[in-house]
Write an enzyme that holds these catalytic residues in place. Structure first.
Site, PDB file in Angstrom:
ATOM      1  N   ARG A 130       0.839  -1.198   0.000  1.00  0.00           N
ATOM      2  CA  ARG A 130       0.000   0.000   0.000  1.00  0.00           C
ATOM      3  C   ARG A 130       0.876   1.251   0.000  1.00  0.00           C
ATOM      4  O   ARG A 130       1.960   1.255   0.605  1.00  0.00           O
ATOM      5  CB  ARG A 130      -0.841  -0.030   1.273  1.00  0.00           C
ATOM      6  CG  ARG A 130      -1.824   1.107   1.446  1.00  0.00           C
ATOM      7  CD  ARG A 130      -2.938   1.059   0.459  1.00  0.00           C
ATOM      8  NE  ARG A 130      -4.038   1.923   0.829  1.00  0.00           N
ATOM      9  CZ  ARG A 130      -5.011   2.244  -0.017  1.00  0.00           C
ATOM     10  NH1 ARG A 130      -5.030   1.787  -1.260  1.00  0.00           N
ATOM     11  NH2 ARG A 130      -5.986   3.025   0.375  1.00  0.00           N
ATOM     12  N   THR A 185      -8.801   0.250  -9.535  1.00  0.00           N
ATOM     13  CA  THR A 185      -8.170  -0.805  -9.230  1.00  0.00           C
ATOM     14  C   THR A 185      -8.441  -1.834 -10.314  1.00  0.00           C
ATOM     15  O   THR A 185      -9.444  -1.719 -10.996  1.00  0.00           O
ATOM     16  CB  THR A 185      -8.702  -1.073  -7.876  1.00  0.00           C
ATOM     17  OG1 THR A 185      -8.617   0.170  -7.257  1.00  0.00           O
ATOM     18  CG2 THR A 185      -8.274  -2.227  -7.199  1.00  0.00           C
ATOM     19  N   THR A 189      -3.921  -0.697  -7.530  1.00  0.00           N
ATOM     20  CA  THR A 189      -4.647   0.525  -7.856  1.00  0.00           C
ATOM     21  C   THR A 189      -3.755   1.754  -7.874  1.00  0.00           C
ATOM     22  O   THR A 189      -2.698   1.768  -7.230  1.00  0.00           O
ATOM     23  CB  THR A 189      -5.787   0.742  -6.822  1.00  0.00           C
ATOM     24  OG1 THR A 189      -6.599   1.836  -7.229  1.00  0.00           O
ATOM     25  CG2 THR A 189      -5.249   0.992  -5.437  1.00  0.00           C
ATOM     26  N   ASP A 201      -7.835   8.438   0.076  1.00  0.00           N
ATOM     27  CA  ASP A 201      -8.414   7.389   0.915  1.00  0.00           C
ATOM     28  C   ASP A 201      -8.256   7.708   2.397  1.00  0.00           C
ATOM     29  O   ASP A 201      -8.718   6.962   3.251  1.00  0.00           O
ATOM     30  CB  ASP A 201      -7.799   6.025   0.596  1.00  0.00           C
ATOM     31  CG  ASP A 201      -8.465   5.375  -0.618  1.00  0.00           C
ATOM     32  OD1 ASP A 201      -9.452   5.937  -1.130  1.00  0.00           O
ATOM     33  OD2 ASP A 201      -7.988   4.316  -1.061  1.00  0.00           O
ATOM     34  N   SER A 203      -7.678   1.340   3.018  1.00  0.00           N
ATOM     35  CA  SER A 203      -8.112   0.751   1.745  1.00  0.00           C
ATOM     36  C   SER A 203      -9.361  -0.079   1.955  1.00  0.00           C
ATOM     37  O   SER A 203      -9.726  -0.404   3.090  1.00  0.00           O
ATOM     38  CB  SER A 203      -6.997  -0.146   1.213  1.00  0.00           C
ATOM     39  OG  SER A 203      -7.433  -0.848   0.071  1.00  0.00           O
ATOM     40  N   SER A 204     -10.007  -0.418   0.859  1.00  0.00           N
ATOM     41  CA  SER A 204     -11.128  -1.363   0.883  1.00  0.00           C
ATOM     42  C   SER A 204     -10.792  -2.610   0.085  1.00  0.00           C
ATOM     43  O   SER A 204     -11.612  -3.526  -0.024  1.00  0.00           O
ATOM     44  CB  SER A 204     -12.372  -0.734   0.263  1.00  0.00           C
ATOM     45  OG  SER A 204     -12.755   0.373   1.008  1.00  0.00           O
ATOM     46  N   GLY A 258     -13.425  -1.196  -7.056  1.00  0.00           N
ATOM     47  CA  GLY A 258     -14.728  -0.645  -6.677  1.00  0.00           C
ATOM     48  C   GLY A 258     -14.711   0.194  -5.416  1.00  0.00           C
ATOM     49  O   GLY A 258     -15.757   0.468  -4.844  1.00  0.00           O
ATOM     50  N   GLY A 259     -13.511   0.598  -4.937  1.00  0.00           N
ATOM     51  CA  GLY A 259     -13.449   1.452  -3.755  1.00  0.00           C
ATOM     52  C   GLY A 259     -14.162   0.802  -2.581  1.00  0.00           C
ATOM     53  O   GLY A 259     -14.077  -0.411  -2.373  1.00  0.00           O
TER      54      GLY A 259
HETATM   55  N1  GLU Z   1      -8.226   3.223  -3.512  1.00  0.00           N
HETATM   56  C1  GLU Z   1      -9.225   2.218  -3.289  1.00  0.00           C
HETATM   57  C2  GLU Z   1      -8.858   1.379  -2.099  1.00  0.00           C
HETATM   58  O1  GLU Z   1      -7.725   1.205  -1.806  1.00  0.00           O
HETATM   59  C3  GLU Z   1      -9.415   1.305  -4.489  1.00  0.00           C
HETATM   60  C4  GLU Z   1      -9.936   2.049  -5.685  1.00  0.00           C
HETATM   61  C5  GLU Z   1     -10.811   1.222  -6.599  1.00  0.00           C
HETATM   62  O2  GLU Z   1     -11.133   0.118  -6.306  1.00  0.00           O
HETATM   63  O3  GLU Z   1     -11.203   1.718  -7.672  1.00  0.00           O
HETATM   64  O4  GLU Z   1      -9.704   0.887  -1.440  1.00  0.00           O
END
Ligand code: GLU
Length: 584
Positions: A121, A396, A414, A438, A457-458, A479-480
């Site tokens: 990360r 991502t 990502t 984030d 992060s997700s 998908g964030g």
């Molecule tokens: N930055 C997001 C994360 O780390 C991921 C972005 C995405 O999935 O489009 O959770």
């Protein structure tokens, strides 16, 4: 006169129609060796995305990248070798979602039964203090999103090389692993419909950050269109430097200097020292169970795995299989469960080096039972966090690789938003992330901006083992903050409803945006209309108290299933350009 005008209009209309037809025939759908992602009516093609193999399989959101995985596996590389080669190739093939300027997370399950979480990360630069990201009223000034301050120290290259060195077969050299990525950057690849849309949508970004135009615009000063070949010789040069010198080829020397200079042009504070100090790390994945299956996923700095387990633990208290997928009752149960879990996420989840994250409590079955009892099956509610510490004893682009020996790798990578911060490392061909977005700019948040900290992060690269402990599923998605909600739905559809994996991925999904009373749903892909969330369903949910219901599309799940007879089945989400490739 009047008659002549009419004839003229008819001729004009005919000419127009002829042109339209000619246009439809002239512009070919995106195609690599006959693989098409959209039909003549621009519908995503949902079939032909899967593959089977008795030996090994790779699935990425770009067909060409799955081919790279299969190439490495055919040369005798293990799943990690293939995943690392795919990681570099994916950076070239889908440069607006991931790459050396970003970071990622991976879960590896080895044939020997070892489980490893690899954390690469991004990290906030040493000089990235909260005051740089807020205005005089304490509100976000938008600098987490675009420009030089938006980037965390990138971990992508360190992470991929860490995996290769520690878990690769050792039979293939770094040069051999990186050769396909360098080849694709040099020879170029087709711009797909999906990529062309992303490039066009980034028009303003490319106007603000003109270095982007060198790579993503044509000689007429227009965004590259579908069907043209995108070559990136600058990126090929960067990759060759990494192949030659290893990690130092990126984190030190000319590439590091170019990163610092490119960011500094737009207020960036990242230093050579920040870059030189970056290290990828490994620890145990977060683990839990769902109806006897073991879940291995991402611990902090991701909220993904922990909250995925909390969601599935809550769902385990209900007979999900008795509910029809995407019926009002099903959607209600999932949305209410998501709200409970998102409330805990907002309160507790952050980089563990900066906060005490009650992971054992959040993933505890009794805690989930207590949370499940707050749920009213007839009425929508808003939820706040609870106290998981009482249950403490003592997450991502995504691609998946697996081999028949039982080695599995799930990697989500990502640069955060499409084209990240907008800052292109000039002369080196890659985009810098906007992962600083984030973080929270609220000074009270456990996930507030702090130097040296990793933004929450997700991402939830996940491996599921069957009740006997053997690999069952390898999956993940972009998908964030919707990632873990998507993964939970896929796992439940496969385990609870026995829906075949590709269909489980293709059926419309639902999400909500946090603990509050709102949610979004997908409209069905062609062929999945039976699972549509109809107006009738929306009305039934509104009557239960659900509010702010909207539509949104998100995610691209690349997944592998170990079938009972030992066959490996891989598939890719029709929402993007992927297709799984099996090894003969
Ligand atoms: N930055 C997001 C994360 O780390 C991921 C972005 C995405 O999935 O489009 O959770």
């Amino acid at each position: 006169m009047k008659k002549n005008t009419r004839i003229f209009s008819i001729l004009l209309a005919m000419l127009f129609l002829f042109n339209l037809t000619a246009f439809a025939q002239e512009v070919p759908a995106y195609s690599v060796e006959g693989f098409e992602t959209v039909d003549a009516d621009n519908n995503r093609i949902t079939t032909g995305r899967d593959a089977t193999s008795k030996t090994a399989i790779a699935s990425a959101s770009k067909y060409e990248v799955s081919q790279v995985g299969a190439e490495i596996l055919s040369k005798g590389g293990n799943a990690v070798d293939a995943a690392v080669a795919m990681g570099f190739a994916q950076a070239v093939a889908e440069p607006f979602t991931n790459g050396p300027g970003g970071g990622g997370l991976a879960v590896i399950h080895t044939a020997e039964g070892e489980n490893i979480f690899v954390d690469f990360r991004e990290i906030a630069p040493k000089a990235a203090t909260l005051d740089l990201y807020i205005d005089a009223e304490g509100k976000s000034n938008g600098k987490t999103m675009t420009g030089g301050l938006a980037s965390g120290i990138p971990g992508d290259v360190a992470g991929l090389l860490f995996m290769l060195e520690n878990y690769g077969s050792g039979d293939l050299s770094r040069q051999e692993i990186m050769e396909p990525a360098i080849r694709i950057a040099t020879e170029g690849l087709y711009v797909s419909t999906y990529a062309a849309n992303a490039i066009t949508d980034a028009y303003d970004k490319a106007t603000t950050f003109p270095a982007m135009q060198k790579v993503y615009w044509d000689e007429n000063g227009l965004p590259l269109e579908q069907g043209v070949i995108l070559k990136n010789p600058d990126f090929a040069k960067t990759l060759a430097l990494i192949a030659d010198k290893g990690k130092d080829g990126f984190y030190k020397g000319e590439v590091a200097q170019a990163i610092v200079d490119s960011l500094a042009m737009y207020e960036g504070v990242m230093t050579l020292e920040d870059l030189a100090g970056y290290e990828a790390t490994a620890k145990e994945p977060v683990s839990g169970t769902y109806r006897g299956y073991t879940l291995l996923s991402s611990p902090p700095p991701s909220s993904g795995g922990t909250i995925l387990i909390e969601i599935l633990n809550i769902l385990e208290n209900f007979d999900v299989s008795a509910l029809k997928v995407n019926s009002p009752e099903y959607i209600h149960l999932f949305v209410e469960t998501f709200k409970l879990a998102y409330a805990d996420r907002a309160q507790y989840m952050a980089d563990e080096a900066f906060a005490d994250v009650p992971i054992d409590g959040l993933t505890n079955k009794e805690y989930a039972k207590k949370r499940s009892e707050m749920l009213d099956l007839a009425k929508a509610q808003s939820f706040t966090f609870d106290d998981p510490t009482l249950f403490e004893h003592v997450d991502t682009t995504h691609f998946s690789v697996a081999d028949a020996a039982g080695n599995c790798v799930a990697i989500t990578k990502t640069i955060n938003y499409y084209f990240g911060s907008g800052v292109m490392v000039d002369g080196y061909g890659f985009m810098m992330n906007n992962e600083m977005d984030d973080f929270s700019t609220n000074p009270e948040s456990v996930n507030k901006v702090e130097p040296g900290k990793k933004p929450l992060s997700s991402m939830s690269p996940t491996v599921v083992l069957d009740p006997e402990g053997k690999p069952f599923l390898v999956l993940g998605t972009p998908g964030g903050a919707r990632i873990f909600a998507s993964i939970a739905q896929i796992i439940s559809r496969v385990i609870d409803h026995k829906i075949p994996l590709h269909d489980a991925i293709s059926v419309p999904k639902i999400w909500n945006n946090g603990p509050a009373n709102n949610f979004q749903y997908e409209t069905p892909l062609k062929g999945y209309e039976d699972y549509a969330i109809t107006q009738e369903t929306v009305d039934a949910l509104t009557a239960m108290g659900h509010d702010k219901i909207g539509t949104a599309a998100s995610g691209a799940v690349q997944a592998i299933e170990f079938l009972e007879d030992g066959t490996l089945y891989g598939t890719a989400d029709p929402r993007q350009d992927g297709k799984a490739v099996g090894v003969e």
